[in-house]
Scaffold this active site. Structure first.
Site, mmCIF file in Angstrom:
data_model
loop_
_atom_site.group_PDB
_atom_site.id
_atom_site.type_symbol
_atom_site.label_atom_id
_atom_site.label_comp_id
_atom_site.label_asym_id
_atom_site.label_seq_id
_atom_site.Cartn_x
_atom_site.Cartn_y
_atom_site.Cartn_z
ATOM 1 N N GLY A 14 0.818 -1.218 0.000
ATOM 2 C CA GLY A 14 0.000 0.000 0.000
ATOM 3 C C GLY A 14 0.848 1.263 0.000
ATOM 4 O O GLY A 14 2.079 1.219 -0.119
ATOM 5 N N TYR A 144 -14.136 2.662 11.562
ATOM 6 C CA TYR A 144 -12.669 2.609 11.458
ATOM 7 C C TYR A 144 -12.028 3.070 12.764
ATOM 8 O O TYR A 144 -11.095 2.459 13.285
ATOM 9 C CB TYR A 144 -12.270 3.515 10.288
ATOM 10 C CG TYR A 144 -10.813 3.741 10.028
ATOM 11 C CD1 TYR A 144 -10.174 4.903 10.488
ATOM 12 C CD2 TYR A 144 -10.080 2.863 9.254
ATOM 13 C CE1 TYR A 144 -8.847 5.146 10.192
ATOM 14 C CE2 TYR A 144 -8.742 3.094 8.961
ATOM 15 C CZ TYR A 144 -8.136 4.244 9.429
ATOM 16 O OH TYR A 144 -6.802 4.500 9.146
ATOM 17 N N ASN A 173 -3.209 12.615 7.993
ATOM 18 C CA ASN A 173 -3.497 12.182 6.610
ATOM 19 C C ASN A 173 -2.188 12.023 5.833
ATOM 20 O O ASN A 173 -1.331 12.896 5.885
ATOM 21 C CB ASN A 173 -4.377 13.212 5.901
ATOM 22 C CG ASN A 173 -5.773 13.258 6.481
ATOM 23 O OD1 ASN A 173 -5.936 13.241 7.708
ATOM 24 N ND2 ASN A 173 -6.768 13.320 5.619
HETATM 25 P P1 NAP Z 1 -3.531 1.167 1.427
HETATM 26 O O1 NAP Z 1 -2.701 1.921 0.450
HETATM 27 O O2 NAP Z 1 -4.996 1.028 1.176
HETATM 28 O O3 NAP Z 1 -2.877 -0.292 1.619
HETATM 29 C C1 NAP Z 1 -3.535 -1.239 2.431
HETATM 30 C C2 NAP Z 1 -2.639 -2.462 2.520
HETATM 31 O O4 NAP Z 1 -3.276 -3.431 3.346
HETATM 32 C C3 NAP Z 1 -2.368 -3.105 1.170
HETATM 33 O O5 NAP Z 1 -1.071 -3.631 1.185
HETATM 34 C C4 NAP Z 1 -3.402 -4.246 1.138
HETATM 35 O O6 NAP Z 1 -2.989 -5.323 0.325
HETATM 36 C C5 NAP Z 1 -3.388 -4.659 2.616
HETATM 37 N N1 NAP Z 1 -4.630 -5.317 3.022
HETATM 38 C C6 NAP Z 1 -5.878 -4.786 3.037
HETATM 39 N N2 NAP Z 1 -6.781 -5.701 3.477
HETATM 40 C C7 NAP Z 1 -6.066 -6.845 3.727
HETATM 41 C C8 NAP Z 1 -6.416 -8.171 4.171
HETATM 42 N N3 NAP Z 1 -7.695 -8.492 4.462
HETATM 43 N N4 NAP Z 1 -5.440 -9.098 4.302
HETATM 44 C C9 NAP Z 1 -4.151 -8.776 3.979
HETATM 45 N N5 NAP Z 1 -3.739 -7.547 3.574
HETATM 46 C C10 NAP Z 1 -4.691 -6.603 3.430
HETATM 47 O O7 NAP Z 1 -3.381 1.802 2.884
HETATM 48 P P2 NAP Z 1 -2.314 2.861 3.449
HETATM 49 O O8 NAP Z 1 -2.827 4.220 3.170
HETATM 50 O O9 NAP Z 1 -0.932 2.467 3.030
HETATM 51 O O10 NAP Z 1 -2.486 2.596 5.036
HETATM 52 C C11 NAP Z 1 -1.500 1.862 5.752
HETATM 53 C C12 NAP Z 1 -1.821 2.033 7.215
HETATM 54 O O11 NAP Z 1 -1.769 3.439 7.535
HETATM 55 C C13 NAP Z 1 -3.244 1.547 7.581
HETATM 56 O O12 NAP Z 1 -3.205 0.873 8.827
HETATM 57 C C14 NAP Z 1 -4.045 2.864 7.687
HETATM 58 O O13 NAP Z 1 -5.105 2.728 8.592
HETATM 59 C C15 NAP Z 1 -2.984 3.808 8.219
HETATM 60 N N6 NAP Z 1 -3.241 5.244 7.930
HETATM 61 C C16 NAP Z 1 -3.377 5.674 6.645
HETATM 62 C C17 NAP Z 1 -3.608 7.055 6.435
HETATM 63 C C18 NAP Z 1 -3.784 7.617 5.042
HETATM 64 O O14 NAP Z 1 -4.062 8.840 4.931
HETATM 65 N N7 NAP Z 1 -3.627 6.814 3.985
HETATM 66 C C19 NAP Z 1 -3.661 7.940 7.521
HETATM 67 C C20 NAP Z 1 -3.456 7.436 8.814
HETATM 68 C C21 NAP Z 1 -3.237 6.081 9.012
HETATM 69 P P3 NAP Z 1 -3.310 -5.303 -1.286
HETATM 70 O O15 NAP Z 1 -2.373 -4.245 -1.857
HETATM 71 O O16 NAP Z 1 -2.960 -6.662 -1.740
HETATM 72 O O17 NAP Z 1 -4.747 -4.923 -1.424
HETATM 73 O O1 GFB Z 2 -9.014 12.774 2.765
HETATM 74 P P1 GFB Z 2 -10.465 12.685 3.104
HETATM 75 O O2 GFB Z 2 -11.273 11.747 2.304
HETATM 76 O O3 GFB Z 2 -10.556 12.256 4.619
HETATM 77 O O4 GFB Z 2 -11.193 14.145 2.961
HETATM 78 P P2 GFB Z 2 -10.805 12.900 6.047
HETATM 79 C C1 GFB Z 2 -10.661 15.268 3.412
HETATM 80 C C2 GFB Z 2 -11.520 16.482 3.024
HETATM 81 O O5 GFB Z 2 -11.346 16.691 1.622
HETATM 82 C C3 GFB Z 2 -13.021 16.445 3.280
HETATM 83 C C4 GFB Z 2 -12.590 17.042 1.032
HETATM 84 O O6 GFB Z 2 -13.396 17.711 3.819
HETATM 85 C C5 GFB Z 2 -13.622 16.295 1.864
HETATM 86 O O7 GFB Z 2 -14.885 16.928 1.744
HETATM 87 N N1 GFB Z 2 -12.554 16.646 -0.388
HETATM 88 C C6 GFB Z 2 -12.666 17.508 -1.442
HETATM 89 C C7 GFB Z 2 -12.400 15.411 -0.873
HETATM 90 N N2 GFB Z 2 -12.599 16.840 -2.618
HETATM 91 C C8 GFB Z 2 -12.437 15.526 -2.304
HETATM 92 C C9 GFB Z 2 -12.292 14.334 -3.091
HETATM 93 O O8 GFB Z 2 -12.310 14.325 -4.335
HETATM 94 N N3 GFB Z 2 -12.127 13.146 -2.409
HETATM 95 C C10 GFB Z 2 -12.097 13.114 -1.009
HETATM 96 N N4 GFB Z 2 -11.908 11.913 -0.410
HETATM 97 N N5 GFB Z 2 -12.221 14.215 -0.226
HETATM 98 C C11 GFB Z 2 -10.469 10.372 6.666
HETATM 99 C C12 GFB Z 2 -11.137 9.307 7.478
HETATM 100 O O9 GFB Z 2 -11.108 11.581 6.930
HETATM 101 O O10 GFB Z 2 -9.093 10.523 7.061
HETATM 102 C C13 GFB Z 2 -10.405 7.999 7.281
HETATM 103 O O11 GFB Z 2 -12.485 9.175 7.035
HETATM 104 C C14 GFB Z 2 -8.899 8.126 7.441
HETATM 105 O O12 GFB Z 2 -10.895 7.061 8.198
HETATM 106 C C15 GFB Z 2 -8.368 9.360 6.770
HETATM 107 O O13 GFB Z 2 -8.562 8.219 8.711
HETATM 108 C C16 GFB Z 2 -6.938 9.616 7.121
HETATM 109 O O14 GFB Z 2 -9.560 13.548 6.471
HETATM 110 O O15 GFB Z 2 -12.026 13.735 6.065
#
Ligand code: NAP
Ligand code: GFB
Length: 325
Positions: A14, A144, A173
């Protein structure tokens, strides 16, 4: 050569997992691959971690000494709003299987990943690590949020009853290369990069969801990756630590859209669809604890990170996770 340390990264394919792999392979300084370290980056094809049998088989195969636990059902605001039960149940199952199997295998250390969206919605700001359990999270992502909060409780219970060294980090984020660009399910930065790219390509309007007013702190995946490696090697607490840029680097969604318009080189019409949800107005987090440990840590400037992420997407459009069939 026997490997002293086998580091298993769940969710290694991911956004965050790929960033850790990039730093381990490319960083020539203190964050790069260490002597005697073998790193294993898992995908869901190695096994569905919602199944205890599949989880045990993976641990049997790799016999990890340490684990970075990233695997999770992850998504942006709009996906969280739609699938609250899936986010709760899938993540509860994945986390319990990984932590209990790590316990059974006497793994030396596990670093799991929470998120600042799990903190109480009604709170004082800035948010700090002591506030995780102080009240309900925001309505939009309670599924979540509660599954992630329980990791902190599981870590403390394993440590209390068995002395396991299971800890966690709390990123804000995240964005960067290898993100999820699905137009419905993605987070805001990859979602807007994809939308803006299509608007430029097709000569269509670029529409941002919501009012553009909400505030967010964004951390570049490759900066977060370095901090994860530091936590794995140096951080000694069971209590979690927020991994984030400072409060002064908080930006509004309009600023984000402006930076993406500039990075893509879009000159067309650009508007806001205020019929779409804004979600949580803000979740301003303090990184004071991190700065006490790493006062000189250099974060990549936001506009530089947005440009690098946009360029990566455009160069890899064909193989990126766009949600396109
Ligand atoms: P991501 O890009 O969606 O990647 C998710 C990963 O988890 C992928 O490697 C996926 O494998 C694997 N996965 C999902 N479901 C699975 C299952 N049932 N069994 C085995 N593997 C599974 O997520 P990410 O953004 O890198 O997030 C990584 C961590 O950071 C997560 O714990 C997330 O909650 C945390 N996090 C993310 C954000 C953010 O803004 N993205 C913010 C705060 C915390 P495949 O590639 O094979 O699908
Ligand atoms: O990044 P986002 O989806 O997550 O949205 P959150 C952030 C803000 O961007 C919101 C605005 O205020 C949305 O209304 N936004 C504007 C958009 N355009 C877009 C668009 O095209 N796509 C999306 N996705 N947003 C998440 C949590 O909250 O934060 C998750 O729901 C996770 O669980 C993630 O933790 C890190 O910051 O609002």
């Amino acid at each position: 050569m026997t490997h002293e340390k086998v580091i298993l990264v769940t969710g290694g394919s991911g956004l965050v997992g790929k960033a850790i792999e990039w730093v381990i392979e490319n960083d020539k300084g203190k964050y790069g691959k260490g002597e005697g370290e073998k790193w294993v980056f898992l995908t869901s094809k190695d096994g569905d971690l919602r199944s205890i049998e599949a989880t045990r088989a993976i641990f049997e195969k790799y016999k990890p000494t340490q684990v970075i636990h990233l695997a999770a059902l992850v998504g942006g605001l709009f996906k969280n709003i739609k699938y609250k039960l899936d986010f709760l149940r899938d993540n509860l199952l994945i986390n319990d299987n990984v932590l209990h199997t790590a316990h059974e295998h006497k793994v030396e250390k596990v670093v799991s990943c929470l998120s600042t969206c799990i903190f109480p919605d009604k709170t004082t700001y800035p948010i700090d690590e002591t506030m995780i359990h102080n009240g309900p999270p925001h309505e939009s992502n309670f599924g979540y949020a509660y599954a992630k909060r329980l990791i902190d409780s599981q870590n403390k219970a394993y440590n209390d009853q068995f002395g396991d060294n299971f800890t966690s980090v709390i990123p804000t984020n995240v964005f960067g290369p290898h993100d999820n660009y699905d137009l419905q399910d993605s987070h805001v930065i990859p979602g807007l990069i994809h939308k803006c790219y299509l608007a430029k390509k097709n000569g269509t309007p670029f529409v941002v969801a919501g009012t553009g007013k909400p505030l967010r702190q964004f951390i570049y995946s490759r900066d977060l990756a370095k901090l994860f490696i530091w936590v794995l090697r140096e951080y000694k607490e069971i209590d979690p630590i927020i991994l984030s840029v400072g409060e002064k680097d908080e930006v509004c969604i309009k600023d984000v859209a402006d930076a993406i318009v500039k990075a893509v080189g879009f000159e067309g019409e650009y508007s806001f669809d205020t019929s779409k949800s804004d979600g949580q107005y803000k979740k301003t987090a303090s990184n004071a604890k991190l700065m006490k440990y790493l006062p000189d840590f250099q974060f990549t400037p936001f506009e530089v990170a947005v440009k690098e992420s946009t360029d990566w997407f455009i160069q890899n459009y064909g193989n990126a996770r766009t949600g396109n069939p």
